[in-house]
Design a protein around this motif. Structure first.
Motif, PDB file in Angstrom:
ATOM      1  N   ALA A   1    -163.710 -48.904  -1.402  1.00 20.68           N
ATOM      2  CA  ALA A   1    -165.077 -48.788  -1.923  1.00 20.68           C
ATOM      3  C   ALA A   1    -165.717 -50.166  -1.981  1.00 20.68           C
ATOM      4  O   ALA A   1    -165.080 -51.142  -2.368  1.00 20.68           O
ATOM      5  CB  ALA A   1    -165.054 -48.154  -3.307  1.00 20.68           C
TER       6      ALA A   1
ATOM      7  N   ARG B   1    -160.891 -41.570  11.915  1.00 16.96           N
ATOM      8  CA  ARG B   1    -160.441 -41.384  10.528  1.00 16.96           C
ATOM      9  C   ARG B   1    -160.517 -42.657   9.686  1.00 16.96           C
ATOM     10  O   ARG B   1    -160.112 -42.644   8.527  1.00 16.96           O
ATOM     11  CB  ARG B   1    -158.993 -40.886  10.523  1.00 16.96           C
ATOM     12  CG  ARG B   1    -158.835 -39.493  11.049  1.00 16.96           C
ATOM     13  CD  ARG B   1    -157.404 -39.080  10.916  1.00 16.96           C
ATOM     14  NE  ARG B   1    -157.218 -37.708  11.344  1.00 16.96           N
ATOM     15  CZ  ARG B   1    -156.047 -37.107  11.410  1.00 16.96           C
ATOM     16  NH1 ARG B   1    -154.943 -37.762  11.073  1.00 16.96           N
ATOM     17  NH2 ARG B   1    -155.949 -35.857  11.818  1.00 16.96           N
ATOM     18  N   LEU B   2    -161.027 -43.726  10.228  1.00 18.60           N
ATOM     19  CA  LEU B   2    -161.049 -45.005   9.545  1.00 18.60           C
ATOM     20  C   LEU B   2    -161.763 -44.908   8.196  1.00 18.60           C
ATOM     21  O   LEU B   2    -162.855 -44.359   8.096  1.00 18.60           O
ATOM     22  CB  LEU B   2    -161.763 -46.052  10.413  1.00 18.60           C
ATOM     23  CG  LEU B   2    -161.903 -47.433   9.791  1.00 18.60           C
ATOM     24  CD1 LEU B   2    -160.538 -48.098   9.671  1.00 18.60           C
ATOM     25  CD2 LEU B   2    -162.839 -48.289  10.616  1.00 18.60           C
ATOM     26  N   SER B   3    -161.116 -45.419   7.173  1.00 14.21           N
ATOM     27  CA  SER B   3    -161.746 -45.515   5.856  1.00 14.21           C
ATOM     28  C   SER B   3    -161.422 -46.883   5.274  1.00 14.21           C
ATOM     29  O   SER B   3    -160.382 -47.462   5.572  1.00 14.21           O
ATOM     30  CB  SER B   3    -161.268 -44.398   4.934  1.00 14.21           C
ATOM     31  OG  SER B   3    -159.884 -44.547   4.669  1.00 14.21           O
ATOM     32  N   MET B   4    -162.336 -47.394   4.483  1.00 14.10           N
ATOM     33  CA  MET B   4    -162.179 -48.720   3.887  1.00 14.10           C
ATOM     34  C   MET B   4    -162.303 -48.584   2.378  1.00 14.10           C
ATOM     35  O   MET B   4    -162.832 -47.600   1.872  1.00 14.10           O
ATOM     36  CB  MET B   4    -163.259 -49.663   4.429  1.00 14.10           C
ATOM     37  CG  MET B   4    -163.231 -49.864   5.939  1.00 14.10           C
ATOM     38  SD  MET B   4    -161.660 -50.428   6.603  1.00 14.10           S
ATOM     39  CE  MET B   4    -161.513 -52.022   5.853  1.00 14.10           C
TER      40      MET B   4
ATOM     41  N   HIS C   1    -157.369 -42.427  15.035  1.00 14.64           N
ATOM     42  CA  HIS C   1    -157.415 -43.317  13.875  1.00 14.64           C
ATOM     43  C   HIS C   1    -158.747 -44.071  13.774  1.00 14.64           C
ATOM     44  O   HIS C   1    -159.166 -44.451  12.683  1.00 14.64           O
ATOM     45  CB  HIS C   1    -156.216 -44.274  13.892  1.00 14.64           C
ATOM     46  CG  HIS C   1    -154.951 -43.574  13.551  1.00 14.64           C
ATOM     47  ND1 HIS C   1    -153.916 -43.415  14.455  1.00 14.64           N
ATOM     48  CD2 HIS C   1    -154.564 -42.943  12.417  1.00 14.64           C
ATOM     49  CE1 HIS C   1    -152.942 -42.731  13.869  1.00 14.64           C
ATOM     50  NE2 HIS C   1    -153.318 -42.435  12.640  1.00 14.64           N
TER      51      HIS C   1
END
Length: 68
Positions: free
Chosen positions: A56, A51-54, A48
């Motif tokens: 926009a 794969r971290l995404s925040m 994880h």
């Protein structure tokens, strides 16, 4: 330090990193696993963490452990 698990729902992997947020500044910091649990931080496993995404427009600061 006792073993801690990933904060993601349904994940039973061992945590390796800690994620904190600053909603006002739209910033997140990801670093090595904190020494102690904190109610406003999220412990993440290696999968994880990768794969971290925040959202926009958010800034993500990734702190890496110093290597000798």
């Amino acid at each position: 330090m006792d073993e801690r698990l990933c904060s993601k729902v349904g994940c039973a992997r061992e945590a390796v990193a800690t994620l904190t947020y600053d909603y006002h500044d739209q910033m997140a910091a990801l670093g090595p696993l904190a020494w102690e649990r904190h109610p406003h931080a999220h412990d993440l496993c290696a999968l994880h963490t990768e794969r971290l995404s925040m959202p926009a427009g958010w800034l993500v600061i990734r702190h890496e452990a110093l290597r000798a």
